[in-house]
Design a protein around this motif. Structure first.
Motif, PDB file in Angstrom:
ATOM      1  N   ARG A  62      72.586  59.165 110.816  1.00 29.75           N
ATOM      2  CA  ARG A  62      73.950  59.170 111.435  1.00 29.75           C
ATOM      3  C   ARG A  62      74.165  60.336 112.385  1.00 29.75           C
ATOM      4  O   ARG A  62      73.454  61.300 112.473  1.00 29.75           O
ATOM      5  CB  ARG A  62      75.184  59.017 110.431  1.00 29.75           C
ATOM      6  CG  ARG A  62      75.281  60.433 109.499  1.00 29.75           C
ATOM      7  CD  ARG A  62      75.885  60.062 108.233  1.00 29.75           C
ATOM      8  NE  ARG A  62      77.337  60.294 108.460  1.00 29.75           N
ATOM      9  CZ  ARG A  62      77.761  61.712 107.893  1.00 29.75           C
ATOM     10  NH1 ARG A  62      77.166  62.230 106.995  1.00 29.75           N
ATOM     11  NH2 ARG A  62      78.951  61.856 108.145  1.00 29.75           N
ATOM     12  N   PRO A  64      77.579  62.342 113.649  1.00 28.22           N
ATOM     13  CA  PRO A  64      78.986  62.398 113.981  1.00 28.22           C
ATOM     14  C   PRO A  64      79.458  62.971 115.288  1.00 28.22           C
ATOM     15  O   PRO A  64      78.571  63.507 115.898  1.00 28.22           O
ATOM     16  CB  PRO A  64      79.210  63.753 112.636  1.00 28.22           C
ATOM     17  CG  PRO A  64      77.892  64.170 112.679  1.00 28.22           C
ATOM     18  CD  PRO A  64      76.827  63.265 112.790  1.00 28.22           C
ATOM     19  N   SER A  66      82.697  64.801 117.419  1.00 29.87           N
ATOM     20  CA  SER A  66      83.853  65.483 117.499  1.00 29.87           C
ATOM     21  C   SER A  66      84.664  65.380 118.845  1.00 29.87           C
ATOM     22  O   SER A  66      83.898  65.260 119.807  1.00 29.87           O
ATOM     23  CB  SER A  66      83.421  66.939 117.447  1.00 29.87           C
ATOM     24  OG  SER A  66      82.690  67.134 116.168  1.00 29.87           O
ATOM     25  N   ASP A  85      94.699  57.127 116.965  1.00 26.32           N
ATOM     26  CA  ASP A  85      94.072  56.134 116.000  1.00 26.32           C
ATOM     27  C   ASP A  85      93.165  55.280 117.134  1.00 26.32           C
ATOM     28  O   ASP A  85      92.011  54.794 116.802  1.00 26.32           O
ATOM     29  CB  ASP A  85      95.145  55.214 115.255  1.00 26.32           C
ATOM     30  CG  ASP A  85      94.685  54.096 114.557  1.00 26.32           C
ATOM     31  OD1 ASP A  85      93.883  54.449 113.721  1.00 26.32           O
ATOM     32  OD2 ASP A  85      94.788  52.958 114.870  1.00 26.32           O
ATOM     33  N   VAL A  88      90.001  57.042 118.228  1.00 20.10           N
ATOM     34  CA  VAL A  88      88.807  56.886 117.119  1.00 20.10           C
ATOM     35  C   VAL A  88      88.334  55.635 116.950  1.00 20.10           C
ATOM     36  O   VAL A  88      87.179  55.483 117.133  1.00 20.10           O
ATOM     37  CB  VAL A  88      89.532  57.215 115.717  1.00 20.10           C
ATOM     38  CG1 VAL A  88      88.608  57.067 114.556  1.00 20.10           C
ATOM     39  CG2 VAL A  88      89.922  58.822 115.649  1.00 20.10           C
ATOM     40  N   SER A  89      89.115  54.490 117.121  1.00 22.98           N
ATOM     41  CA  SER A  89      88.684  53.341 117.002  1.00 22.98           C
ATOM     42  C   SER A  89      87.765  52.976 118.399  1.00 22.98           C
ATOM     43  O   SER A  89      86.809  52.262 118.290  1.00 22.98           O
ATOM     44  CB  SER A  89      89.743  52.159 117.346  1.00 22.98           C
ATOM     45  OG  SER A  89      90.654  52.297 115.824  1.00 22.98           O
ATOM     46  N   SER A  92      84.482  54.591 118.002  1.00 23.33           N
ATOM     47  CA  SER A  92      83.687  53.874 116.753  1.00 23.33           C
ATOM     48  C   SER A  92      83.051  52.693 117.298  1.00 23.33           C
ATOM     49  O   SER A  92      81.986  52.352 117.111  1.00 23.33           O
ATOM     50  CB  SER A  92      84.592  53.538 115.666  1.00 23.33           C
ATOM     51  OG  SER A  92      83.916  52.767 114.621  1.00 23.33           O
ATOM     52  N   PRO A  98      80.535  54.513 112.179  1.00 21.20           N
ATOM     53  CA  PRO A  98      81.672  54.450 111.721  1.00 21.20           C
ATOM     54  C   PRO A  98      82.857  55.494 111.909  1.00 21.20           C
ATOM     55  O   PRO A  98      82.743  56.523 112.514  1.00 21.20           O
ATOM     56  CB  PRO A  98      81.303  54.825 110.034  1.00 21.20           C
ATOM     57  CG  PRO A  98      79.751  54.797 110.094  1.00 21.20           C
ATOM     58  CD  PRO A  98      79.343  55.082 111.676  1.00 21.20           C
ATOM     59  N   LYS A  99      84.005  54.967 111.907  1.00 25.82           N
ATOM     60  CA  LYS A  99      85.208  55.867 111.942  1.00 25.82           C
ATOM     61  C   LYS A  99      85.177  57.034 111.193  1.00 25.82           C
ATOM     62  O   LYS A  99      85.672  58.197 111.499  1.00 25.82           O
ATOM     63  CB  LYS A  99      86.563  54.842 111.631  1.00 25.82           C
ATOM     64  CG  LYS A  99      86.932  53.985 112.649  1.00 25.82           C
ATOM     65  CD  LYS A  99      88.169  53.233 112.095  1.00 25.82           C
ATOM     66  CE  LYS A  99      88.873  52.514 113.352  1.00 25.82           C
ATOM     67  NZ  LYS A  99      90.314  51.966 113.119  1.00 25.82           N
ATOM     68  N   GLU A 100      84.567  57.124 109.916  1.00 23.64           N
ATOM     69  CA  GLU A 100      84.498  58.056 109.147  1.00 23.64           C
ATOM     70  C   GLU A 100      83.549  59.096 109.798  1.00 23.64           C
ATOM     71  O   GLU A 100      83.682  60.354 109.576  1.00 23.64           O
ATOM     72  CB  GLU A 100      83.883  57.863 107.929  1.00 23.64           C
ATOM     73  CG  GLU A 100      84.849  56.993 106.979  1.00 23.64           C
ATOM     74  CD  GLU A 100      84.556  55.487 107.786  1.00 23.64           C
ATOM     75  OE1 GLU A 100      83.625  54.826 107.979  1.00 23.64           O
ATOM     76  OE2 GLU A 100      85.791  54.724 107.220  1.00 23.64           O
ATOM     77  N   ASP A 101      82.949  58.977 110.743  1.00 25.70           N
ATOM     78  CA  ASP A 101      81.745  59.742 111.452  1.00 25.70           C
ATOM     79  C   ASP A 101      82.787  60.492 112.757  1.00 25.70           C
ATOM     80  O   ASP A 101      81.992  61.170 113.357  1.00 25.70           O
ATOM     81  CB  ASP A 101      80.682  59.192 111.744  1.00 25.70           C
ATOM     82  CG  ASP A 101      79.727  59.269 110.362  1.00 25.70           C
ATOM     83  OD1 ASP A 101      80.104  60.075 109.450  1.00 25.70           O
ATOM     84  OD2 ASP A 101      78.769  58.414 110.522  1.00 25.70           O
ATOM     85  N   ARG A 103      85.616  62.901 114.290  1.00 23.02           N
ATOM     86  CA  ARG A 103      86.525  63.742 114.086  1.00 23.02           C
ATOM     87  C   ARG A 103      87.328  64.133 115.122  1.00 23.02           C
ATOM     88  O   ARG A 103      86.697  64.101 116.107  1.00 23.02           O
ATOM     89  CB  ARG A 103      85.888  65.091 113.317  1.00 23.02           C
ATOM     90  CG  ARG A 103      85.293  64.799 112.139  1.00 23.02           C
ATOM     91  CD  ARG A 103      86.026  64.580 110.915  1.00 23.02           C
ATOM     92  NE  ARG A 103      85.486  64.709 109.445  1.00 23.02           N
ATOM     93  CZ  ARG A 103      85.115  63.723 109.216  1.00 23.02           C
ATOM     94  NH1 ARG A 103      85.162  62.430 109.519  1.00 23.02           N
ATOM     95  NH2 ARG A 103      84.608  63.670 107.802  1.00 23.02           N
TER      96      ARG A 103
END
Length: 129
Positions: A62, A64, A66, A85, A88-89, A92, A98-101, A103
């Protein structure tokens, strides 16, 4: 003046990064008050994969991302949250992660902390108003 700096691993497709930069610009213009297209600055910083760490460890399988988002005064919190929001979308979707990756760090700057052409930007009321 929204400033968006996105740090990604080196080697991503230039087409995907360019699309993401344009989409992030549009996210800011469409969701924030008092923002014109010419005001948004987006920078991508590419980093060698060996220099990316999560919790001190190299992420496996993965990457990430930033985002450091600086924003001057004059925006309401609900529009800032909507913009965050959407950004981030966008990242992604455009970079297929994934959105979780993703920041996103936001820094709200005061009017006397921004200079344009070497002159401090005054975000206060214009004289005569």
């Amino acid at each position: 003046m929204p400033f968006i700096e996105m740090t990604v691993k080196k080697g991503l497709s230039a087409d995907r990064l360019t699309k993401c930069m344009k989409d992030l610009t549009n996210d800011a213009v469409e969701t924030l008050e008092n923002v014109a297209l010419r005001m948004v600055r987006v920078t991508v910083v590419e980093v060698e994969e060996d220099y990316i760490r999560v919790g001190g460890e190299k992420p496996v399988g993965r990457f990430p991302v930033s985002i450091y988002f600086q924003l001057g005064p004059g925006r309401e919190k609900p529009s800032i949250m909507k913009c965050m929001d959407r950004m981030v979308s966008t990242v992604s979707t455009d970079l297929s992660i994934p959105k979780e990756d993703v920041r996103l760090y936001i820094n709200l700057i005061e009017g006397d902390q921004l200079a344009i052409g070497g002159k401090l930007k005054n975000f206060g009321p214009k004289k005569g108003n």
